[in-house]
Design an enzyme around this catalytic site. Structure first.
Site, short mmCIF file in Angstrom:
data_model
loop_
_atom_site.label_atom_id
_atom_site.label_comp_id
_atom_site.label_asym_id
_atom_site.label_seq_id
_atom_site.Cartn_x
_atom_site.Cartn_y
_atom_site.Cartn_z
N LYS A 104 0.84 -1.21 0.00
CA LYS A 104 0.00 0.00 0.00
C LYS A 104 0.87 1.25 0.00
CE LYS A 104 -4.35 -1.79 1.58
NZ LYS A 104 -5.37 -1.90 2.58
N LYS A 185 -3.82 -10.66 -6.67
CA LYS A 185 -5.06 -11.11 -6.02
C LYS A 185 -6.21 -10.15 -6.38
CE LYS A 185 -5.21 -8.58 -1.80
NZ LYS A 185 -5.74 -8.34 -0.53
N LYS A 188 -10.48 -5.08 -3.85
CA LYS A 188 -11.49 -4.01 -3.95
C LYS A 188 -10.89 -2.74 -4.51
CE LYS A 188 -13.95 -5.33 0.26
NZ LYS A 188 -13.40 -5.23 1.62
P1 AMP Z 1 -10.82 -7.20 3.07
O1 AMP Z 1 -11.18 -7.02 1.65
O2 AMP Z 1 -9.39 -6.87 3.35
O3 AMP Z 1 -11.77 -6.55 4.00
O4 AMP Z 1 -10.91 -8.76 3.32
C1 AMP Z 1 -12.02 -9.46 3.83
C2 AMP Z 1 -11.74 -10.97 3.77
O5 AMP Z 1 -11.70 -11.39 2.40
C3 AMP Z 1 -10.39 -11.39 4.38
O6 AMP Z 1 -10.58 -12.60 5.08
C4 AMP Z 1 -9.52 -11.61 3.17
O7 AMP Z 1 -8.49 -12.55 3.42
C5 AMP Z 1 -10.51 -12.13 2.14
N1 AMP Z 1 -10.06 -11.82 0.77
C6 AMP Z 1 -9.86 -10.59 0.24
N2 AMP Z 1 -9.46 -10.68 -1.05
C7 AMP Z 1 -9.39 -12.02 -1.34
C8 AMP Z 1 -9.04 -12.77 -2.51
N3 AMP Z 1 -8.69 -12.17 -3.64
N4 AMP Z 1 -9.10 -14.12 -2.45
C9 AMP Z 1 -9.47 -14.74 -1.30
N5 AMP Z 1 -9.81 -14.09 -0.16
C10 AMP Z 1 -9.77 -12.75 -0.17
#
Ligand code: AMP
Length: 320
Positions: A104, A185, A188
């Site tokens: 980031k 990966k 968002k």
């Molecule tokens: P966040 O988007 O950081 O709030 O992540 C929420 C949850 O989604 C966390 O448990 C992350 O590990 C999971 N996550 C986010 N992006 C991915 C991805 N591309 N593949 C698998 N899990 C994901």
């Protein structure tokens, strides 16, 4: 999860789907982390809505609010209080090694100190409730390791206080990749228009996105050695369908990419359809979601209070 944008199928397959499957084995606690979200500027009015949208998506995906507590992080101030204590026991070097922070840092011109301390807040989110198991996607595995290390360090310094939690990754779907860049990966914050399938995307958009997904130059699916894009599509199919490796191989080995994309599209559309329908019904009246979040916060507050009482006692913070 952070309420920073549309949840995508990476969030669903990496975390939310496992939460739904595991929920009745335990006493689950699901948090929407708005304090984490503001480590990067968020439009205030939008953030309110996005928090409720994420809560609605939890329930629409199958989290049972009668059984599980669903709440917003900032409704329970003890998260921030414990995070400060952890910031004090966490060596600077541990935080400097976090790959997500380093990534980031490269993306943004100016970075707040909150982004650096983010993992201590995440440790607080987990350890405040003495959680035994934390189901996350692979990108959070390093933060979970840090959480374990913080718990152990606190316990060594101040005496046995925290449960050291276990990380639980799904067997398939732990790392869903971007459709347009399958070495990155799905995220968002990625800006590419063909990057992510969001949980609320309509069928025609999903079809278009998968149709444009990167594959490779082989004539069909080389099941034992697929390119990154093809492997990603196969993973997405397997994670949604729950098929075994044998079923996958039997069905997809040698298949032409047009047929593979059609199969993946049909699977994703059919799995997301009921979630989207539930979501629409739920968000027609925002009062229901607000009530769920209020009750969730009331349920978890006594657990948080109990942990903080113990932390105050252990650390010598004033209790007079
Ligand atoms: P966040 O988007 O950081 O709030 O992540 C929420 C949850 O989604 C966390 O448990 C992350 O590990 C999971 N996550 C986010 N992006 C991915 C991805 N591309 N593949 C698998 N899990 C994901």
């Amino acid at each position: 999860m952070q309420p920073t944008g549309n949840l995508h199928i990476g969030n669903y397959l990496g975390a939310l789907k496992t939460w739904v499957l595991m929920q009745y084995d335990r006493e689950p606690i699901f948090c929407i982390v708005d304090h984490h979200a503001i480590t990067v500027y968020q439009e205030p009015k939008e953030l309110q809505k996005k928090i409720e949208d994420v809560a609605a998506l939890y329930v629409a995906s199958g989290i049972d609010p009668k059984h599980a507590a669903i709440f917003v992080q900032s409704s329970v101030p003890a998260h921030v209080e414990l995070a400060w204590v952890f910031t004090c026991v966490t060596p600077f070097g541990w935080l400097s090694r976090m790959t997500q922070f380093k990534a980031k840092l490269e993306q943004q011109e100016s970075v707040g100190a909150g982004l650096f301390c983010y993992p201590t807040l995440m440790a607080a989110d987990i350890l405040l409730y003495q959680a035994g198991i934390v189901p996350v996607g692979e990108d959070q595995a390093q933060h979970l390791e840090l959480t374990r290390a913080i718990a152990q360090r606190f316990n060594t310094l101040y005496g046995e206080t925290f449960v050291v939690p276990e990380t639980r990754l799904p067997a398939v779907g732990a790392r869903v990749m971007g459709l347009d860049e399958p070495m990155e990966k799905m995220s968002k914050s990625a800006t590419g228009p063909n990057h992510a399938i969001n949980l609320l995307d309509p069928p025609n958009r999903i079809r278009k996105l998968i149709g444009r997904a990167v594959t490779d130059s082989k004539p069909g699916v080389d099941f034992d050695d697929p390119g990154a894009g093809v492997r990603n599509l196969l993973n997405i199919f397997q994670a949604f369908s729950g098929w075994t490796d044998e079923q996958m191989k039997e069905n997809f080995a040698g298949m032409r990419y047009g047929d593979l994309k059609k199969a993946v599209t049909d699977m994703v559309v059919s799995q997301l359809e009921p979630i989207q329908k539930n979501y629409e019904e739920l968000t027609a009246d925002r009062g229901t979601i607000r009530q769920i979040l209020k009750e969730g916060a009331e349920r978890v507050a006594p657990i948080a209070r109990q942990t903080m009482d113990l932390v105050r006692e252990r650390t010598g913070l004033y209790r007079g």
